[in-house]
Scaffold this motif. Structure first.
Motif, PDB file in Angstrom:
ATOM      1  N   ALA A  24       2.120  14.256 -13.154  1.00 50.70           N
ATOM      2  CA  ALA A  24       1.415  14.337 -11.874  1.00 50.70           C
ATOM      3  C   ALA A  24       2.245  15.170 -10.897  1.00 50.70           C
ATOM      4  O   ALA A  24       3.316  15.689 -11.239  1.00 50.70           O
ATOM      5  CB  ALA A  24       1.158  12.929 -11.335  1.00 50.70           C
ATOM      6  N   ASP A  25       1.783  15.274  -9.665  1.00 44.94           N
ATOM      7  CA  ASP A  25       2.472  16.126  -8.690  1.00 44.94           C
ATOM      8  C   ASP A  25       3.890  15.625  -8.409  1.00 44.94           C
ATOM      9  O   ASP A  25       4.144  14.423  -8.328  1.00 44.94           O
ATOM     10  CB  ASP A  25       1.678  16.180  -7.382  1.00 44.94           C
ATOM     11  CG  ASP A  25       1.568  14.814  -6.709  1.00 44.94           C
ATOM     12  OD1 ASP A  25       2.273  14.570  -5.713  1.00 44.94           O
ATOM     13  OD2 ASP A  25       0.776  13.973  -7.210  1.00 44.94           O
ATOM     14  N   HIS A  26       4.827  16.563  -8.317  1.00 46.47           N
ATOM     15  CA  HIS A  26       6.233  16.298  -8.018  1.00 46.47           C
ATOM     16  C   HIS A  26       6.932  15.415  -9.074  1.00 46.47           C
ATOM     17  O   HIS A  26       8.013  14.907  -8.820  1.00 46.47           O
ATOM     18  CB  HIS A  26       6.403  15.666  -6.629  1.00 46.47           C
ATOM     19  CG  HIS A  26       5.970  16.574  -5.511  1.00 46.47           C
ATOM     20  ND1 HIS A  26       4.659  16.596  -5.061  1.00 46.47           N
ATOM     21  CD2 HIS A  26       6.653  17.464  -4.776  1.00 46.47           C
ATOM     22  CE1 HIS A  26       4.564  17.480  -4.077  1.00 46.47           C
ATOM     23  NE2 HIS A  26       5.744  18.035  -3.882  1.00 46.47           N
ATOM     24  N   ALA A  27       6.308  15.234 -10.212  1.00 51.62           N
ATOM     25  CA  ALA A  27       6.935  14.457 -11.283  1.00 51.62           C
ATOM     26  C   ALA A  27       7.998  15.303 -11.980  1.00 51.62           C
ATOM     27  O   ALA A  27       7.899  16.535 -12.038  1.00 51.62           O
ATOM     28  CB  ALA A  27       5.893  13.991 -12.287  1.00 51.62           C
ATOM     29  N   LYS A  28       9.005  14.609 -12.536  1.00 55.67           N
ATOM     30  CA  LYS A  28      10.060  15.286 -13.288  1.00 55.67           C
ATOM     31  C   LYS A  28      10.182  14.660 -14.674  1.00 55.67           C
ATOM     32  O   LYS A  28      10.241  13.438 -14.803  1.00 55.67           O
ATOM     33  CB  LYS A  28      11.405  15.189 -12.551  1.00 55.67           C
ATOM     34  CG  LYS A  28      11.443  15.965 -11.247  1.00 55.67           C
ATOM     35  CD  LYS A  28      12.827  15.880 -10.604  1.00 55.67           C
ATOM     36  CE  LYS A  28      12.863  16.686  -9.313  1.00 55.67           C
ATOM     37  NZ  LYS A  28      14.200  16.621  -8.666  1.00 55.67           N
ATOM     38  N   TYR A  29      10.240  15.535 -15.670  1.00 56.71           N
ATOM     39  CA  TYR A  29      10.370  15.086 -17.063  1.00 56.71           C
ATOM     40  C   TYR A  29      11.500  15.869 -17.715  1.00 56.71           C
ATOM     41  O   TYR A  29      11.527  17.099 -17.669  1.00 56.71           O
ATOM     42  CB  TYR A  29       9.066  15.329 -17.820  1.00 56.71           C
ATOM     43  CG  TYR A  29       9.125  14.961 -19.294  1.00 56.71           C
ATOM     44  CD1 TYR A  29       8.720  13.701 -19.728  1.00 56.71           C
ATOM     45  CD2 TYR A  29       9.586  15.864 -20.247  1.00 56.71           C
ATOM     46  CE1 TYR A  29       8.759  13.356 -21.071  1.00 56.71           C
ATOM     47  CE2 TYR A  29       9.636  15.528 -21.595  1.00 56.71           C
ATOM     48  CZ  TYR A  29       9.226  14.278 -21.999  1.00 56.71           C
ATOM     49  OH  TYR A  29       9.276  13.941 -23.328  1.00 56.71           O
ATOM     50  N   GLY A  79      -0.047  18.226 -12.138  1.00 59.60           N
ATOM     51  CA  GLY A  79       0.113  18.076 -10.698  1.00 59.60           C
ATOM     52  C   GLY A  79       1.043  19.136 -10.145  1.00 59.60           C
ATOM     53  O   GLY A  79       2.042  19.508 -10.784  1.00 59.60           O
ATOM     54  N   GLU A  80       0.737  19.649  -8.970  1.00 56.86           N
ATOM     55  CA  GLU A  80       1.559  20.718  -8.387  1.00 56.86           C
ATOM     56  C   GLU A  80       2.996  20.254  -8.156  1.00 56.86           C
ATOM     57  O   GLU A  80       3.254  19.087  -7.891  1.00 56.86           O
ATOM     58  CB  GLU A  80       0.940  21.201  -7.073  1.00 56.86           C
ATOM     59  CG  GLU A  80      -0.377  21.941  -7.264  1.00 56.86           C
ATOM     60  CD  GLU A  80      -0.803  22.685  -6.011  1.00 56.86           C
ATOM     61  OE1 GLU A  80       0.082  23.231  -5.315  1.00 56.86           O
ATOM     62  OE2 GLU A  80      -2.013  22.722  -5.730  1.00 56.86           O
ATOM     63  N   TRP A  81       3.911  21.226  -8.307  1.00 57.68           N
ATOM     64  CA  TRP A  81       5.340  21.027  -8.070  1.00 57.68           C
ATOM     65  C   TRP A  81       5.993  20.076  -9.078  1.00 57.68           C
ATOM     66  O   TRP A  81       7.045  19.519  -8.808  1.00 57.68           O
ATOM     67  CB  TRP A  81       5.612  20.532  -6.645  1.00 57.68           C
ATOM     68  CG  TRP A  81       5.026  21.413  -5.581  1.00 57.68           C
ATOM     69  CD1 TRP A  81       3.898  21.158  -4.857  1.00 57.68           C
ATOM     70  CD2 TRP A  81       5.511  22.692  -5.160  1.00 57.68           C
ATOM     71  NE1 TRP A  81       3.640  22.194  -3.993  1.00 57.68           N
ATOM     72  CE2 TRP A  81       4.626  23.158  -4.156  1.00 57.68           C
ATOM     73  CE3 TRP A  81       6.602  23.486  -5.515  1.00 57.68           C
ATOM     74  CZ2 TRP A  81       4.806  24.386  -3.517  1.00 57.68           C
ATOM     75  CZ3 TRP A  81       6.779  24.701  -4.881  1.00 57.68           C
ATOM     76  CH2 TRP A  81       5.896  25.135  -3.893  1.00 57.68           C
ATOM     77  N   CYS A  82       5.384  19.892 -10.225  1.00 56.81           N
ATOM     78  CA  CYS A  82       6.049  19.086 -11.259  1.00 56.81           C
ATOM     79  C   CYS A  82       6.976  19.979 -12.091  1.00 56.81           C
ATOM     80  O   CYS A  82       6.881  21.216 -12.065  1.00 56.81           O
ATOM     81  CB  CYS A  82       5.044  18.343 -12.128  1.00 56.81           C
ATOM     82  SG  CYS A  82       3.975  19.379 -13.141  1.00 56.81           S
ATOM     83  N   ASN A  83       7.866  19.319 -12.831  1.00 55.21           N
ATOM     84  CA  ASN A  83       8.924  20.044 -13.535  1.00 55.21           C
ATOM     85  C   ASN A  83       9.151  19.402 -14.902  1.00 55.21           C
ATOM     86  O   ASN A  83       9.315  18.186 -15.001  1.00 55.21           O
ATOM     87  CB  ASN A  83      10.208  20.006 -12.691  1.00 55.21           C
ATOM     88  CG  ASN A  83      11.334  20.815 -13.299  1.00 55.21           C
ATOM     89  OD1 ASN A  83      11.753  20.575 -14.410  1.00 55.21           O
ATOM     90  ND2 ASN A  83      11.849  21.764 -12.527  1.00 55.21           N
ATOM     91  N   ALA A  84       9.182  20.221 -15.964  1.00 49.50           N
ATOM     92  CA  ALA A  84       9.389  19.717 -17.325  1.00 49.50           C
ATOM     93  C   ALA A  84      10.502  20.505 -18.004  1.00 49.50           C
ATOM     94  O   ALA A  84      10.506  21.738 -17.976  1.00 49.50           O
ATOM     95  CB  ALA A  84       8.113  19.824 -18.146  1.00 49.50           C
TER      96      ALA A  84
END
Length: 426
Positions: free
Chosen positions: A239-244, A266-271
């Protein structure tokens, strides 16, 4: 039974499906059995299976897994978990031959996560109508382990241990299901260890949902029996702003295929996905990933390193898909292979499929042997050949391990890869 490809008799698949046919099944299970019955197993003519051959499935007759004696589990735990104070203190959930072993699991009374056990397989991220390995999990699975981290909660670090033990009666198979959900602004770190002895087949499916602003770290070690077969599918939505963040080590199993499907929704998420395949003898290991950027302002990076010796075979297939809506995407992908033998082999296929025009995307692959000049330099300073070789291999993987944030996982994975701090010798 339909007439499938001539190079696929169906002995193995049929011995699996015969274990569930005629029994009460859910709708998902019935659909999965029908899909497998109609389609059989993919051959190497299918593009996504071009470098990995599933014919071994139909060279075996599969049996129901036997119960594991607790003494055998205790012996493994004493050597690998109890001897480490850091690992011993973690809440742990232990499965042996696909069954939860409550006697040695402390998760039930020592974790901030919520645990649910359901006596059927369920999930809504996997696509059994498309993926044969996921379909097989739906068809054969008997239970779902659900982990939930409530909103604004820190679940800490938990330890998941999957043990497999083969016997002489046939090739046993385990098809367990794990679902993990992090609610808004929550955190969780998971360390997963796969180990065992003898010949067996593991086929887990894991689904992960990371909520808005949540942070999930997943460190997985595949160190299964060198006689075993391991297929694993992982589906993730952010989702937005989530980090994985994920780090994977694949060093065990005769045959291994790890599939990762990442949807940045979601926008601004990072994987971030980092992996090391460390193979020898005739081992075959395949990492196949699909990272889908579906909205703007998201970032992903993939870095897979391969250390291949003897007659081992490594595969990396990595695809980055960028939807036309996903402007301002930043996606990087890199695959590196170190061949320590003339007979070792690597197949690498990085892909970019981009439908947006304002993006930063790159991919690359490098394949090579140890640098002879660097070896000579070290040996000229009095370092024996074998030690010099280990120093260079160490340097190849050390930087990747440093990307692990969880300190317990970092120490464990350094030990597994033989990574040590090497003093500057210049």
């Amino acid at each position: 039974m339909p007439n499938h490809s001539e190079d696929h008799n169906l002995k193995g698949l049929e011995s699996l499906l015969s274990q569930v046919r005629g029994k009460e099944m859910s709708a998902d299970q019935k659909n999965a059995v029908a899909f497998l019955t109609d389609n059989g197993l993919p051959t190497r003519r299918a593009e996504i299976w071009k470098y990995t051959d599933l014919r071994w499935v139909n060279q075996h007759v599969f049996t129901q897994p036997s119960q594991v004696k607790h003494k055998k589990i205790q012996t493994w735990l004493e050597k690998n978990i109890f001897a480490s104070e850091a690992l011993f203190k973690l809440p742990r959930l232990i499965l042996a031959n696909g069954q939860i072993i409550e006697e040695f699991s402390t998760f039930f009374h020592n974790s901030a996560c919520e645990l649910e056990l359901k006596d059927y397989v369920y999930g809504n991220l996997g696509q059994p109508q498309r993926d044969v390995i996921t379909a097989l999990n739906y068809a054969m699975g008997k239970q779902t382990i659900q982990l939930n981290v409530p909103k604004n909660q820190h679940g800490g670090t938990i330890l998941l241990i999957h043990l497999g033990y083969g016997d002489q009666s046939g090739l046993a198979s385990f098809h367990y299901r794990l679902n993990i959900e992090l609610q808004e602004q929550s955190q969780l770190s998971v360390i997963e260890m796969n180990a065992g002895s003898g010949e067996y087949f593991t086929n887990p499916v894991c689904e992960v949902k990371v909520g808005s602003g949540a942070n999930f770290e997943y460190n997985k070690l595949v160190n299964s029996s060198l006689e075993s077969f391991n297929c694993s599918n992982l589906y993730v939505t952010l989702a937005d702003h989530a980090k994985y963040r994920q780090f994977l080590i694949s060093k065990g199993a005769k045959f291994s295929r790890q599939e990762v499907y990442m949807d940045l929704q979601g926008e601004w998420c990072n994987a971030s996905f980092q992996a090391v395949q460390n193979l020898h003898d005739r081992q075959h290991a395949d990492i196949t990933t699909v990272f889908s950027h579906l909205v703007p302002h998201c970032q992903s990076d993939q870095n897979v390193k391969n250390i291949l010796s003897d007659q081992s075979h490594g595969v990396f297939q990595g695809k980055v898909f960028v939807h036309q809506k996903a402007q301002k995407t930043n996606a990087q992908q890199q695959n590196q292979a170190l061949l320590l033998s003339d007979q070792a082999e690597i197949n690498t296929k990085p892909e970019l499929e981009i439908y947006a025009d304002d993006v930063k995307c790159s991919h690359g692959a490098t394949v090579g042997a140890l640098d002879e000049d660097q070896l000579f330099f070290l040996m000229a300073r009095g370092i024996p050949y074998d030690q010099a070789r280990e120093i260079l291999i160490n340097a190849f993987v050390a930087q990747a391990v440093e990307e692990i944030h969880d300190p317990i996982a970092k120490d464990l994975f350094k030990e597994q890869l033989g990574v040590e701090v090497v003093e500057d010798i210049t």
